[in-house]
Design a protein around this motif. Structure first.
Motif, PDB file in Angstrom:
ATOM      1  N   VAL A  78       0.872  -1.165   0.000  1.00  0.00           N
ATOM      2  CA  VAL A  78       0.000   0.000   0.000  1.00  0.00           C
ATOM      3  C   VAL A  78       0.915   1.223   0.000  1.00  0.00           C
ATOM      4  CG1 VAL A  78      -1.722   1.325   1.271  1.00  0.00           C
ATOM      5  CG2 VAL A  78      -1.889  -1.173   1.175  1.00  0.00           C
ATOM      6  N   ILE A  79       0.806   2.040  -1.048  1.00  0.00           N
ATOM      7  CA  ILE A  79       1.694   3.186  -1.230  1.00  0.00           C
ATOM      8  C   ILE A  79       0.917   4.459  -0.896  1.00  0.00           C
ATOM      9  CG2 ILE A  79       3.188   4.408  -2.841  1.00  0.00           C
ATOM     10  CD1 ILE A  79       3.060   1.745  -4.552  1.00  0.00           C
ATOM     11  N   VAL A  80       1.301   5.128   0.182  1.00  0.00           N
ATOM     12  CA  VAL A  80       0.645   6.364   0.588  1.00  0.00           C
ATOM     13  C   VAL A  80       1.357   7.527  -0.115  1.00  0.00           C
ATOM     14  CG1 VAL A  80      -0.026   7.843   2.511  1.00  0.00           C
ATOM     15  CG2 VAL A  80       0.061   5.349   2.817  1.00  0.00           C
ATOM     16  N   LEU A  81       0.740   7.997  -1.182  1.00  0.00           N
ATOM     17  CA  LEU A  81       1.328   9.069  -1.997  1.00  0.00           C
ATOM     18  C   LEU A  81       0.883  10.415  -1.446  1.00  0.00           C
ATOM     19  CD1 LEU A  81       0.622   7.234  -5.308  1.00  0.00           C
ATOM     20  CD2 LEU A  81       2.913   7.886  -4.566  1.00  0.00           C
ATOM     21  N   SER A  82       1.766  11.078  -0.755  1.00  0.00           N
ATOM     22  CA  SER A  82       1.479  12.387  -0.166  1.00  0.00           C
ATOM     23  C   SER A  82       2.230  13.475  -0.939  1.00  0.00           C
ATOM     24  CB  SER A  82       1.885  12.395   1.310  1.00  0.00           C
ATOM     25  OG  SER A  82       3.247  11.999   1.441  1.00  0.00           O
ATOM     26  N   LYS A  83       2.076  14.739  -0.505  1.00  0.00           N
ATOM     27  CA  LYS A  83       2.631  15.863  -1.264  1.00  0.00           C
ATOM     28  C   LYS A  83       4.142  15.786  -1.419  1.00  0.00           C
ATOM     29  CE  LYS A  83      -1.093  19.153  -0.318  1.00  0.00           C
ATOM     30  NZ  LYS A  83      -1.473  20.428   0.342  1.00  0.00           N
ATOM     31  N   VAL A 176      -8.615  -0.994   4.122  1.00  0.00           N
ATOM     32  CA  VAL A 176      -8.448  -2.314   4.730  1.00  0.00           C
ATOM     33  C   VAL A 176      -9.360  -3.333   4.053  1.00  0.00           C
ATOM     34  CG1 VAL A 176      -8.723  -3.663   6.849  1.00  0.00           C
ATOM     35  CG2 VAL A 176      -7.685  -1.380   6.947  1.00  0.00           C
ATOM     36  N   LYS A 177     -10.597  -2.907   3.781  1.00  0.00           N
ATOM     37  CA  LYS A 177     -11.554  -3.820   3.144  1.00  0.00           C
ATOM     38  C   LYS A 177     -11.099  -4.200   1.741  1.00  0.00           C
ATOM     39  CE  LYS A 177     -16.515  -4.463   2.509  1.00  0.00           C
ATOM     40  NZ  LYS A 177     -17.868  -3.855   2.699  1.00  0.00           N
ATOM     41  N   VAL A 178     -10.554  -3.242   1.000  1.00  0.00           N
ATOM     42  CA  VAL A 178     -10.074  -3.522  -0.361  1.00  0.00           C
ATOM     43  C   VAL A 178      -8.914  -4.523  -0.324  1.00  0.00           C
ATOM     44  CG1 VAL A 178      -8.861  -2.527  -2.332  1.00  0.00           C
ATOM     45  CG2 VAL A 178     -10.861  -1.365  -1.374  1.00  0.00           C
ATOM     46  N   LYS A 182      -8.633  -8.328  -1.907  1.00  0.00           N
ATOM     47  CA  LYS A 182      -7.618  -8.690  -2.900  1.00  0.00           C
ATOM     48  C   LYS A 182      -6.751  -9.861  -2.450  1.00  0.00           C
ATOM     49  CE  LYS A 182      -7.181  -4.151  -5.153  1.00  0.00           C
ATOM     50  NZ  LYS A 182      -7.491  -4.627  -6.514  1.00  0.00           N
ATOM     51  N   LEU A 183      -6.474  -9.939  -1.162  1.00  0.00           N
ATOM     52  CA  LEU A 183      -5.620 -11.021  -0.661  1.00  0.00           C
ATOM     53  C   LEU A 183      -6.417 -12.276  -0.347  1.00  0.00           C
ATOM     54  CD1 LEU A 183      -3.100  -9.181   1.693  1.00  0.00           C
ATOM     55  CD2 LEU A 183      -2.905  -9.710  -0.732  1.00  0.00           C
ATOM     56  N   SER A 184      -7.705 -12.113  -0.131  1.00  0.00           N
ATOM     57  CA  SER A 184      -8.633 -13.214   0.180  1.00  0.00           C
ATOM     58  C   SER A 184      -8.227 -14.012   1.400  1.00  0.00           C
ATOM     59  CB  SER A 184      -8.812 -14.158  -1.023  1.00  0.00           C
ATOM     60  OG  SER A 184      -7.621 -14.891  -1.263  1.00  0.00           O
ATOM     61  N   ARG A 185      -7.211 -13.544   2.114  1.00  0.00           N
ATOM     62  CA  ARG A 185      -6.848 -14.041   3.431  1.00  0.00           C
ATOM     63  C   ARG A 185      -6.673 -15.544   3.523  1.00  0.00           C
ATOM     64  NH1 ARG A 185      -7.848 -11.153   7.622  1.00  0.00           N
ATOM     65  NH2 ARG A 185      -6.117 -12.376   8.404  1.00  0.00           N
ATOM     66  N   THR A 186      -6.206 -16.206   2.509  1.00  0.00           N
ATOM     67  CA  THR A 186      -5.898 -17.632   2.598  1.00  0.00           C
ATOM     68  C   THR A 186      -4.416 -17.789   2.890  1.00  0.00           C
ATOM     69  OG1 THR A 186      -7.662 -18.242   1.103  1.00  0.00           O
ATOM     70  CG2 THR A 186      -5.893 -19.836   1.379  1.00  0.00           C
ATOM     71  N   ALA A 187      -4.107 -18.468   3.975  1.00  0.00           N
ATOM     72  CA  ALA A 187      -2.708 -18.551   4.419  1.00  0.00           C
ATOM     73  C   ALA A 187      -1.886 -19.497   3.567  1.00  0.00           C
ATOM     74  CB  ALA A 187      -2.664 -18.984   5.879  1.00  0.00           C
ATOM     75  N   PHE A 188      -2.449 -20.641   3.189  1.00  0.00           N
ATOM     76  CA  PHE A 188      -1.669 -21.665   2.512  1.00  0.00           C
ATOM     77  C   PHE A 188      -2.364 -22.156   1.253  1.00  0.00           C
ATOM     78  CE2 PHE A 188      -0.158 -21.998   6.864  1.00  0.00           C
ATOM     79  CZ  PHE A 188       1.209 -22.070   6.670  1.00  0.00           C
TER      80      PHE A 188
END
Length: 587
Positions: A78-83, A176-178, A182-188
């Motif tokens: 997650v890239i927080v692009l600030s000024k 967080v929801k996005v 995207k990761l679908s939270r599957t560990a293995f």
């Protein structure tokens, strides 16, 4: 009692293990103590192992190696692009590396535009453009950084001004929801679902235990011989249950990891990192690690899986004081060592894995050999032969299925004939781990004697024979039972899985190309050859003779190999007994 998990996630061989779910890239001066801090906390509270660089000090000329490693070992950025993001050459170098990672894998990248518009990033304003000059970098680096900013601006990202009416707390929840989606939270990545033969019936009892609502710390031990599917079962159970807990850790292949330099401390650090959602924890020694684990798990309901535990000491390094864990925590151990059953005074639930049935074996083999749940018509009889040779061992079925896939029936026939004479080396090498883990030469020698001579014989008879030869047979057989190398049935007869037996005989066969120089001769042809040619050596500790197979005694009626069990075997050398031995697969 204690437990362990190797937190390396299951990956394709071409990708590094995943240590983090999210890598945060941000400009510290802009957002470290404000937006990014709140975002990091939200990710951690949601159960994501999140990496952020907490180093406030000025960095060196190049990006730090630990940041490079963290990017490579994360599942998303997650890239927080600030000024002022582009005014930092380190941020830009991170960005270049993140995008390079994205181009070579399924890496997830989410740009977050914080008080800056994507168009400003795509075509930098004067303040952004001056950053390139101020950095004074080489032309190639400058061009890479410019291209990275353009590329990230073109990605589908999230803009604060356009979402949640500019409310940062709502915006963070959406981010967080996005990422969760995207990761679908599957560990293995366990296996294709179709290949998980019989998994649901084996998982059902474990899930009932996990969901029983008990407020006590409970321990489940998944027990069985090597190659029977303990780790696969544990991973499947972990995948479908870990989200229910505040923290979780799957420590894989503890036996091997503990052998490495400072291995137990590394296991402790991995456990602490997992249950702290990626936070790096310093551990100086095992005692310090135990205290920190105690503290970390005392207030958090967790699911812990410790895979391939071989000794109690490995458990003690992480769960010595499990009585102080938060109520409702659950602990799963996979092992081939039954001594762990008595490693704790607390109640342990045991899930004893059995080999596959004939139908399950045929289905699993077919998936690996044909890519479907049944054999092709011309291969049915050959497939049945493989199933019989495998003894229902999933490891053997997978390896043999993959090795025969795509080959003609002629090759299959030859391969199976060879397999009946020379067991598959890859399978035996994996099974040999249990033999090598026996505590001394006494137990290893006892195992080889049983594998070569005593399968199917009553335990009391074996004890009487081998005790007279200087063995401590009762305790030795119990040690073999504890390691899942032999079993004793309700009739007090000693048995051994085909593949385990072949592994033992393979060890003896490797002692020498010449039968007379091996320690044990279980094949009557080898015994006749050695006696006839008088080339036996002091190495021979025992041999088997079936006089019914000697040419002088053979008749057309009894010369068939299938009649071998109808004749007495005579042991020569240290073994001086005449008895009938029932070997389940005659040689």
């Amino acid at each position: 009692m204690a437990l362990v998990k190797s937190a390396d996630q299951s990956q394709n061989a071409s990708h590094p293990p995943h240590s983090y779910d999210v890598f945060l890239s941000f400009r510290g001066e802009d957002t470290r103590k404000t937006f990014t801090d709140h975002l990091y906390t939200a990710f951690v509270n949601a159960g994501f192992r999140t990496f952020r660089d907490d180093d406030e000090l000025e960095r060196g000329e190049d990006i730090k190696p630990e940041l490079q490693k963290a990017i490579q070992q994360s599942r998303s950025s997650v890239i927080v692009l600030s000024k002022n993001y582009a005014s930092s050459r380190w941020c830009l170098d991170e960005l270049v590396m993140i995008l390079e990672r994205k181009r070579t894998s399924d890496y997830v990248v989410l740009p977050v535009f914080y008080d800056v518009d994507p168009s400003q990033v795509r075509k930098p304003t004067a303040s952004l453009a001056t950053a390139f000059v101020k950095n004074g970098s080489l032309k190639v680096k400058v061009e890479k950084r410019r291209a990275a900013l353009t590329e990230v601006a073109d990605l589908a990202g999230m803009v604060l001004q356009n979402q949640a009416d500019g409310h940062e707390s709502k915006f963070i929840k959406k981010i967080v929801k996005v990422i969760e989606g995207k990761l679908s939270r599957t560990a293995f990545n366990v296996a294709p679902h179709a290949h998980l033969i019989g998994i649901h019936s084996r998982v059902q009892d474990i899930n009932l235990w996990l969901h029983d609502g008990s407020s006590k710390v409970r321990v489940l031990l998944i027990y069985g011989m090597r190659g029977i599917g303990k780790t696969t079962l544990a991973k499947f159970v972990y995948n479908i249950n870990f989200k229910r807990y505040k923290g979780s850790s799957f420590l894989e292949n503890i036996k091997e990891h503990s052998k490495q330099t400072n291995g137990l401390v590394q296991i402790q650090k991995k456990l602490l990192s997992d249950v702290s959602n990626g936070k790096r924890v310093k551990v100086g020694n095992i005692s310090e690690g135990i205290i920190k684990i105690e503290d970390a798990l005392s207030s958090k309901r967790v699911l812990l899986v410790f895979d391939d535990v071989d000794h109690v000491e490995q458990l003690d390094a992480v769960l010595k004081m499990q009585g102080q864990f938060c109520p409702g925590s659950k602990i799963i151990i996979t092992t081939s060592h039954a001594a762990l059953l008595n490693a704790s005074h607390q109640a342990i639930k045991v899930h004893n894995l059995e080999t596959f049935s004939r139908n399950e074996s045929l289905e699993l083999f077919s998936w690996h050999a044909f890519g479907q749940d049944h054999p092709e018509k011309d291969y049915m009889e050959l497939s049945e032969r493989v199933v019989n040779l495998s003894g229902g061992l999933p490891l053997a079925l997978k390896i043999l299925g993959s090795s025969l896939s795509g080959k003609s029936t002629v090759v299959w026939e030859s391969a199976l004939n060879k397999l009946e004479a020379i067991p598959n080396g890859e399978i035996l090498n994996k099974l040999r781990i249990s033999y090598d883990s026996l505590q001394d030469e006494h137990d290893r020698s006892l195992f080889l004697h049983i594998a070569c001579f005593f399968i199917g014989m009553e335990k009391d008879v074996i004890v009487r024979i081998l005790d007279s030869c200087g063995f401590y047979t009762i305790v030795g057989i119990q040690n073999l039972i504890d390691r899942c190398l032999v079993t004793v049935d309700e009739y007090n007869k000693v048995h051994m899985h085909y593949m385990i037996r072949d592994m033992g005989r393979g060890i003896v066969h490797l002692e020498s190309k010449e039968p007379g120089e091996r320690s044990r001769l279980w094949n009557h042809k080898d015994s006749f050859k050695v006696l006839k040619e008088k080339n036996g050596t002091q190495t021979i500790e025992g041999l088997v003779l079936n006089m019914g197979m000697h040419p002088a005694y053979c008749t057309p009626r009894n010369s068939n190999e299938d009649l071998i069990d109808s004749f007495p075997f005579f042991f020569v050398g240290i073994l001086t007994v005449s008895s009938i031995i029932e070997d389940p697969k005659p040689q």
